[in-house]
Enzyme design. Structure first.
Site, PDB file in Angstrom:
ATOM      1  N   GLU A 125      -4.566  -0.376  -8.011  1.00  0.00           N
ATOM      2  CA  GLU A 125      -3.288   0.752  -8.467  1.00  0.00           C
ATOM      3  C   GLU A 125      -2.680  -0.177  -8.743  1.00  0.00           C
ATOM      4  OE1 GLU A 125      -3.587   4.894  -5.268  1.00  0.00           O
ATOM      5  OE2 GLU A 125      -2.211   3.085  -4.451  1.00  0.00           O
ATOM      6  N   SER A 148       0.948  -0.861  -0.162  1.00  0.00           N
ATOM      7  CA  SER A 148       0.103   0.205  -0.110  1.00  0.00           C
ATOM      8  C   SER A 148       0.841   1.266   0.129  1.00  0.00           C
ATOM      9  CB  SER A 148      -0.807   0.163   1.445  1.00  0.00           C
ATOM     10  OG  SER A 148      -0.256  -0.275   2.624  1.00  0.00           O
ATOM     11  N   ASN A 162      -3.663   6.265  -1.597  1.00  0.00           N
ATOM     12  CA  ASN A 162      -3.013   6.506   0.144  1.00  0.00           C
ATOM     13  C   ASN A 162      -1.945   8.008   0.471  1.00  0.00           C
ATOM     14  OD1 ASN A 162      -4.203   4.649   1.043  1.00  0.00           O
ATOM     15  ND2 ASN A 162      -2.320   3.204   1.077  1.00  0.00           N
ATOM     16  N   HIS A 210      -1.919  -2.585  -6.100  1.00  0.00           N
ATOM     17  CA  HIS A 210      -2.733  -2.877  -4.882  1.00  0.00           C
ATOM     18  C   HIS A 210      -4.015  -2.057  -4.668  1.00  0.00           C
ATOM     19  CE1 HIS A 210      -3.582   0.805  -1.227  1.00  0.00           C
ATOM     20  NE2 HIS A 210      -3.389  -0.650  -1.349  1.00  0.00           N
TER      21      HIS A 210
END
Length: 279
Positions: free
Chosen positions: A147, A116, A185, A135
């Site tokens: 992702e 992540s 993130n 991800h």
């Protein structure tokens, strides 16, 4: 296609279910021992049985999905076409796993990591084949985004294959170049961290911070509740990676976040975080 999932926790079992419920895929769900791998499959079964009990899925369909998942240790992946690592967010662990896997799987097997926030380039250093970030988001069977993260040595051919696989399991791939935290993130976790700072400095209560962001920014979930669902340990790990990689003080983790993680108050998975889930 045979897909090996290394790590049978929340993310690994969710990824395994995502592939198993798609035509054309068989899944190896692996962990450090047979019992942990079986526990991961049991989570999938519980999820499917809930859908069956609510009339959202036929029992035969659930049985067919479960039949496509074989559990065990990583050695069962000796004929896998794709390996997706979903282990703990620890660089040395991920690197060691892929070094072991390259001696187990065929030379044509593709390597992807579900990290992540960590460097895909570093995870792939010293391997005999390229690696890519893949991800997923929790819960993996429901969330549509993947992702796709290209490291410095990730070739176009591998990116194109993983894009195609992502679409085949009903996901929308977003292609990103390697950067701390990637896209989601890099934006989301600092927002959660700032929400914690707002609470820590006494600006507003936990509940009012979350209400403010739900009603004022039209977010489906407030930042503190979202942090609980992601896992406060994961939020801390992401903040530490972004802070270390960028050196920018705006990404410094909240002291309260560190304290809660040390206390084992990680959110939903431990029953208590900013909210109490034990009731």
């Amino acid at each position: 296609m045979k897909v090996g999932i290394i790590g049978a926790g929340t993310m690994g079992s969710g990824i395994a279910q995502t592939f198993a419920q798609t035509d054309g895929y068989e899944v190896y769900l692996c962990d450090i021992d047979d019992d942990l791998a079986a526990t991961g499959k049991a989570k999938i079964e519980k999820s499917l049985m809930s859908r069956v009990s609510k009339g959202k899925m036929e029992q035969a369909e659930a049985d067919a999905i479960l039949a496509k998942i074989t559990t065990g240790t990583k050695d069962i992946c000796n004929d896998a076409d794709l390996i997706i690592e979903a282990a703990l967010e620890v660089m040395e662990l991920k690197k060691a796993l892929f070094l072991e896997m390259q001696d187990i799987v065929p030379p044509t097997c593709l390597f992807a990591t579900n990290t992540s926030s960590l460097s895909v380039t570093e995870i792939g250093a010293g391997l005999d084949r390229p690696i890519i970030g893949m991800h997923f988001f929790n819960p993996a069977p429901v969330m549509k985004l993947i992702e796709i993260i290209r490291g410095e040595n990730t070739p176009d051919e591998l990116k194109d294959k993983i894009d195609e696989i992502s679409k085949s399991i009903g996901k929308t791939p977003v292609d990103t170049n390697e950067s701390p935290g990637f896209v989601v993130n890099r934006i989301l976790v600092p927002m959660i961290n700032e929400g914690i700072c707002v609470y820590e400095t006494g600006v507003a209560s936990v509940e009012d911070i979350d209400i403010a962001m739900r009603l004022g920014a039209n977010h489906p979930m407030g930042p503190l509740q979202l942090g609980d669902y992601i896992g406060l340990d994961i939020c801390l790990a992401v903040m530490e990676v972004i802070h270390a990689e960028t050196g920018d003080s705006k990404y410094r983790p909240s002291p309260l976040l560190r304290k809660m993680v040390r206390a084992g108050k990680l959110g939903v998975k431990t029953g208590i975080g900013f909210y109490d889930y034990r009731k």
